[in-house]
Design an enzyme around this catalytic site. Structure first.
Site, mmCIF file in Angstrom:
data_model
loop_
_atom_site.group_PDB
_atom_site.id
_atom_site.type_symbol
_atom_site.label_atom_id
_atom_site.label_comp_id
_atom_site.label_asym_id
_atom_site.label_seq_id
_atom_site.Cartn_x
_atom_site.Cartn_y
_atom_site.Cartn_z
ATOM 1 N N THR A 47 44.489 91.057 27.896
ATOM 2 C CA THR A 47 44.851 92.434 28.206
ATOM 3 C C THR A 47 46.367 92.615 28.159
ATOM 4 O OG1 THR A 47 44.716 91.772 30.525
ATOM 5 C CG2 THR A 47 42.860 93.021 29.657
ATOM 6 N N SER A 85 63.136 62.817 21.207
ATOM 7 C CA SER A 85 64.043 63.643 22.000
ATOM 8 C C SER A 85 64.632 64.723 21.095
ATOM 9 C CB SER A 85 65.153 62.773 22.568
ATOM 10 O OG SER A 85 65.839 62.170 21.503
ATOM 11 N N ALA A 141 45.086 72.964 28.381
ATOM 12 C CA ALA A 141 43.997 73.241 29.315
ATOM 13 C C ALA A 141 43.915 74.729 29.668
ATOM 14 C CB ALA A 141 44.172 72.412 30.582
ATOM 15 N N GLY A 142 44.775 75.542 29.045
ATOM 16 C CA GLY A 142 44.784 76.968 29.389
ATOM 17 C C GLY A 142 45.503 77.229 30.698
ATOM 18 N N SER A 145 51.154 75.340 30.301
ATOM 19 C CA SER A 145 52.213 74.338 30.398
ATOM 20 C C SER A 145 53.422 74.771 29.563
ATOM 21 C CB SER A 145 51.709 72.974 29.927
ATOM 22 O OG SER A 145 51.213 73.073 28.617
ATOM 23 N N GLU A 178 58.924 82.066 22.839
ATOM 24 C CA GLU A 178 57.593 81.720 22.332
ATOM 25 C C GLU A 178 57.210 82.598 21.136
ATOM 26 O OE1 GLU A 178 55.140 80.252 25.238
ATOM 27 O OE2 GLU A 178 53.308 80.347 24.053
ATOM 28 N N ASP A 190 51.900 84.866 31.244
ATOM 29 C CA ASP A 190 52.117 83.494 31.711
ATOM 30 C C ASP A 190 53.530 83.313 32.263
ATOM 31 O OD1 ASP A 190 49.672 83.295 30.520
ATOM 32 O OD2 ASP A 190 50.388 82.186 28.774
HETATM 33 C C1 GLA Z 1 47.745 83.130 26.465
HETATM 34 C C2 GLA Z 1 48.954 84.031 26.275
HETATM 35 C C3 GLA Z 1 48.971 85.161 27.299
HETATM 36 C C4 GLA Z 1 47.631 85.887 27.362
HETATM 37 C C5 GLA Z 1 46.487 84.887 27.475
HETATM 38 C C6 GLA Z 1 45.144 85.541 27.378
HETATM 39 O O1 GLA Z 1 47.849 82.428 27.679
HETATM 40 O O2 GLA Z 1 50.141 83.296 26.380
HETATM 41 O O3 GLA Z 1 50.017 86.052 27.008
HETATM 42 O O4 GLA Z 1 47.472 86.748 26.279
HETATM 43 O O5 GLA Z 1 46.557 83.894 26.466
HETATM 44 O O6 GLA Z 1 44.906 86.349 28.484
#
Ligand code: GLA
Length: 403
Positions: A47, A85, A141-142, A145, A178, A190
């Site tokens: 979202t 490194s 792992a979502g 990190s 990123e 995140d």
């Molecule tokens: C990744 C992205 C976030 C978000 C999620 C899904 O973690 O970095 O910005 O879009 O996926 O909710």
């Protein structure tokens, strides 16, 4: 199983180890240690790049950056987790057009170097530094990190140069790294969770206005815990699929003649109305996920404000189905794990993060805790795998200087 006490203690030990390792790597003590947490998202997947709502919280697991400033403009970065490194010259970085192919550092170092690049590009003048990294955030792992890595290095670099960045500005720098340096078109969830997390609270974030509300998340008091369990799914083409979903959402917004899918929430559109207004089946399902997911976030936040976290279970379950059927970002391993933990007594469960594998979160009442842990472990065993990583997620503070 990890209790918070155990994790904090391990956290202190980690910082001590990093400080001890620093002189062996760079010949002198560090000036300080900064750390930034990974996150779990209670609800609100995909979202954030649709101007929508999310409800993540920062974890006790962090990336740590021990730093010593240098007199020149060289940055050397070592990681306890990696063999190679990185060494960069900040002047060259400030001039470099990272969008040109072949100009970027690649691999894991792209994240820390990317954030230095973003800061320099934004006109901040950094100092040269020696950096030693440590991490307790599981990778792949979502649990973000990479955002933790960006935010730890970004904060350390800024403060070492005497630059004051508020948490949202730091999150933006990390996201820019990123998006434009690493090349992953992520949203802002995140990084914001990592920089603004608050102990004992989840973060309701409106990604359009960037308004935040810290809502109390008191699971223990309600006799519950939130278990994070690695589904041990092999990695799939995550980045390509993520970008595809993003494009499909943009197509949905174009079809509907709106600026972003968030507008549907403002207009009070119902999922049924989408059946008539979006012809393409795939696009319609993507749009429906975003619409219903935003509603789930707002509902979940209200439950937390009302001190009623037990009701979150239903929301997690509905979110998983939406990710499975409408957004199509789950994999058989996460689907099976969700079923298994529900059968073992969890009140709700769903795949967490960007998708295509990673972890499942489960809302577990105390009396079902052991059964859920055992069921997840025996499912792994049946697949010929070791017991999966499991941790009890507790909302922890955001990025900070710790030593
Ligand atoms: C990744 C992205 C976030 C978000 C999620 C899904 O973690 O970095 O910005 O879009 O996926 O909710």
């Amino acid at each position: 199983m990890d209790g918070v006490g155990a994790m904090t203690q391990r956290g202190d030990a980690r910082i001590r180890e990093l400080k001890e390792a620093f002189p062996r790597a760079f010949g002198a003590d560090p000036d300080g240690v900064w750390e930034a947490p990974g996150r779990v998202n209670l609800v609100g997947e995909h979202t954030d790049y649709n101007d929508g709502f999310v409800l993540p919280f920062a974890l006790s697991e962090t990336v740590q950056a021990a730093v010593r400033a240098r007199e020149d403009r060289t940055v050397r970065i070592l990681s306890g987790q990696q063999e190679d490194s990185a060494k960069v010259d900040l002047d060259a970085l400030a001039r470099s057009d990272a969008l040109q192919p072949g100009r970027r550092v690649s691999g894991w170092a792209a994240y820390p170097v990317g954030v230095l690049w973003a800061l320099e590009q934004a006109g901040h003048r950094l100092r040269g530094m020696d950096v030693l990294l440590g991490s307790s955030v599981p990778t792949g792992a979502g649990l973000s990190s990479s955002a933790a890595l960006e935010c730890a290095v970004g904060l350390a670099a800024a403060e070492s140069a005497g630059i004051e960045l508020d948490p949202l500005a730091l999150a933006r720098m990390a996201q820019r790294a990123e998006n434009d340096y690493v090349g992953m078109p992520c949203g802002i969830m995140d990084q914001t969770a990592s920089t603004t997390g608050r102990q004992g609270h989840a973060l309701l974030l409106d990604t359009r206005s960037m308004q935040l509300e810290h809502v109390p998340l008191e699971l223990e008091r309600a006799g519950l815990s939130l278990l994070v369990i690695d589904a041990q799914a092999p990695h799939r083409l995550v980045d390509g699929e993520y970008a595809d979903r993003r494009r499909q959402c943009e197509e949905g917004a174009r079809t509907l003649g709106i600026e972003s899918l968030r507008v549907l929430t403002d207009q009070g559109t119902t999922p049924e109305e989408l059946d008539v207004s979006v012809e393409d089946d795939v696009v319609r399902r993507r749009v429906r996920h975003v619409l219903t997911e935003n509603a789930r976030v707002l509902e979940a936040a209200q439950l937390l404000r009302d001190g009623d976290p037990a009701e979150l279970g239903e929301i997690l379950n509905a979110a998983h189905v939406s990710q499975q059927e409408d957004f199509e970002i789950t994999v058989p391993e996460t689907d099976r794990l969700v079923e298994t933990v529900l059968q073992a007594g969890a009140w709700g469960a769903r795949q967490v993060g960007g998708g295509f594998g990673g972890c499942v979160i489960a809302l577990v009442p105390q009396d079902a805790h052991e059964a859920v842990v055992a069921a997840a472990a025996s499912q792994a065993e049946r697949r010929g795998l070791e017991a999966p990583l499991m941790l009890t997620a507790e909302p922890a503070p955001g990025a900070r200087r710790t030593a």
